[in-house]
Design an enzyme around this catalytic site. Structure first.
Site, PDB file in Angstrom:
ATOM      1  CG  ASP A 140      -3.391  -1.800   6.828  1.00  0.00           C
ATOM      2  OD1 ASP A 140      -2.294  -1.925   6.267  1.00  0.00           O
ATOM      3  OD2 ASP A 140      -4.484  -1.768   6.215  1.00  0.00           O
ATOM      4  CG  ASN A 148      -3.531   5.458  -3.810  1.00  0.00           C
ATOM      5  OD1 ASN A 148      -3.335   6.634  -3.530  1.00  0.00           O
ATOM      6  ND2 ASN A 148      -2.843   4.471  -3.255  1.00  0.00           N
ATOM      7  CG  HIS A 153      -1.073   7.106  -7.060  1.00  0.00           C
ATOM      8  ND1 HIS A 153      -0.933   5.990  -6.255  1.00  0.00           N
ATOM      9  CD2 HIS A 153      -1.406   6.624  -8.296  1.00  0.00           C
ATOM     10  CE1 HIS A 153      -1.159   4.898  -6.953  1.00  0.00           C
ATOM     11  NE2 HIS A 153      -1.443   5.248  -8.206  1.00  0.00           N
ATOM     12  CG  ASP A 157       1.481  10.497  -2.088  1.00  0.00           C
ATOM     13  OD1 ASP A 157       1.431   9.289  -1.766  1.00  0.00           O
ATOM     14  OD2 ASP A 157       2.106  10.920  -3.083  1.00  0.00           O
ATOM     15  CG  ASP A 183      -2.218   0.860   3.739  1.00  0.00           C
ATOM     16  OD1 ASP A 183      -1.325  -0.014   3.824  1.00  0.00           O
ATOM     17  OD2 ASP A 183      -3.398   0.591   3.453  1.00  0.00           O
TER      18      ASP A 183
END
Length: 265
Positions: A140, A148, A153, A157, A183
């Site tokens: 994670d 973000n 965002h 990505d 994630d």
């Protein structure tokens, strides 16, 4: 099976003679071989079916007004067979494309959770048969939300795609890397003990900081991972994945940015 179906239909056609129309029945072995094998196999079956129909019809040419009639009928039969094969091949390609998309994460092009579970299920069969060790890693990204919030965002990505490519580049071809959602990522490392898994995770950790530069900035991101090496599989793959997830969650609760390993069995 395809040859058997063809033989059965041919025997029925031979017994019934040229008066009974069998073109549609020959579609059974043609469709079967096209779908289960390949278009080439379907074409071979279509050619064999056409020649069989033609030879049986030519055995009683006196029933036709003109000798060209059985050849015309054979040509029509072959045309129908080819049209069906073409339509079926397109449908088969569409089916496999949609099936692959349903198993692939759209952002990273990694296998998704469904594909990961399928791969793990297949591997567990080998583990039980040959008694190999297998390691499952649940990863994670820490503080991903800050990326973000701070960079947008699109940057988030990009980070996910970068991390996915990093994972892919640091494992073997036999290993499976998947994005389970958000994630969260997972690794399946067949025939891998705890020491070998630690080496892989150290490579990933060392490469992460080099890979996350973004317009002069460095993402405030590390990763937490729970790695569990199983000498013997648990009762279900869901339990195995959940166990690795719990180990990872304990890392998140106690400082983040670390890898904790366990050995079961």
């Amino acid at each position: 099976m395809g040859i058997s179906l063809f033989a059965i239909v041919s025997v029925l056609k031979f017994v019934s003679g040229p008066d009974v129309v069998f073109s549609a029945i020959y579609l059974i072995p043609i469709v079967f071989t096209t779908w289960c094998l390949s278009v080439s196999a379907g074409l071979v079956m279509a050619a064999a079916s056409t020649l069989t129909l033609l030879s049986i019809n030519l055995s009683e040419t006196h029933k036709y007004v003109d000798l060209i009639v059985p050849y015309w009928n054979a040509g029509m039969d072959l045309g129908v067979f080819l049209i069906v094969i073409f339509i079926l091949s397109e449908a088969k390609q569409l089916y496999h494309r949609e099936r692959e998309l349903s198993r692939t994460d759209f952002l990273t092009s990694l296998p998704n959770s469904r594909a990961f579970s399928e791969a793990l299920t297949a591997e567990i069969i080998r583990v039980r048969r040959y008694r190999h060790q297998i390691t499952i890693v649940y990863l994670d990204l820490d503080d991903f939300k800050q990326v973000n919030d701070r960079y947008g965002h699109h940057a988030g990505d990009m980070l996910l795609s970068t991390f996915a490519e990093l994972l892919r580049s640091k494992v073997r071809d036999v290993d499976v890397v998947a994005r389970l959602g958000g994630d969260e990522f997972a690794l399946m490392l067949p025939e891998t003990d705890a020491d070998a898994a630690r080496l892989i995770l150290n490579k990933i950790d060392g490469a992460l900081h080099e890979a996350i530069a973004y317009p002069g900035q460095v993402y405030p991101v590390t990763f937490s991972a729970g790695a569990v090496t199983f000498s013997r599989p648990l009762d279900s793959i869901a339990q195995m994945i959940q166990h690795a997830d719990r180990v990872m969650y304990s890392v998140k609760q106690n400082g983040k940015g670390r890898v904790v390993q366990e050995v079961l069995g």
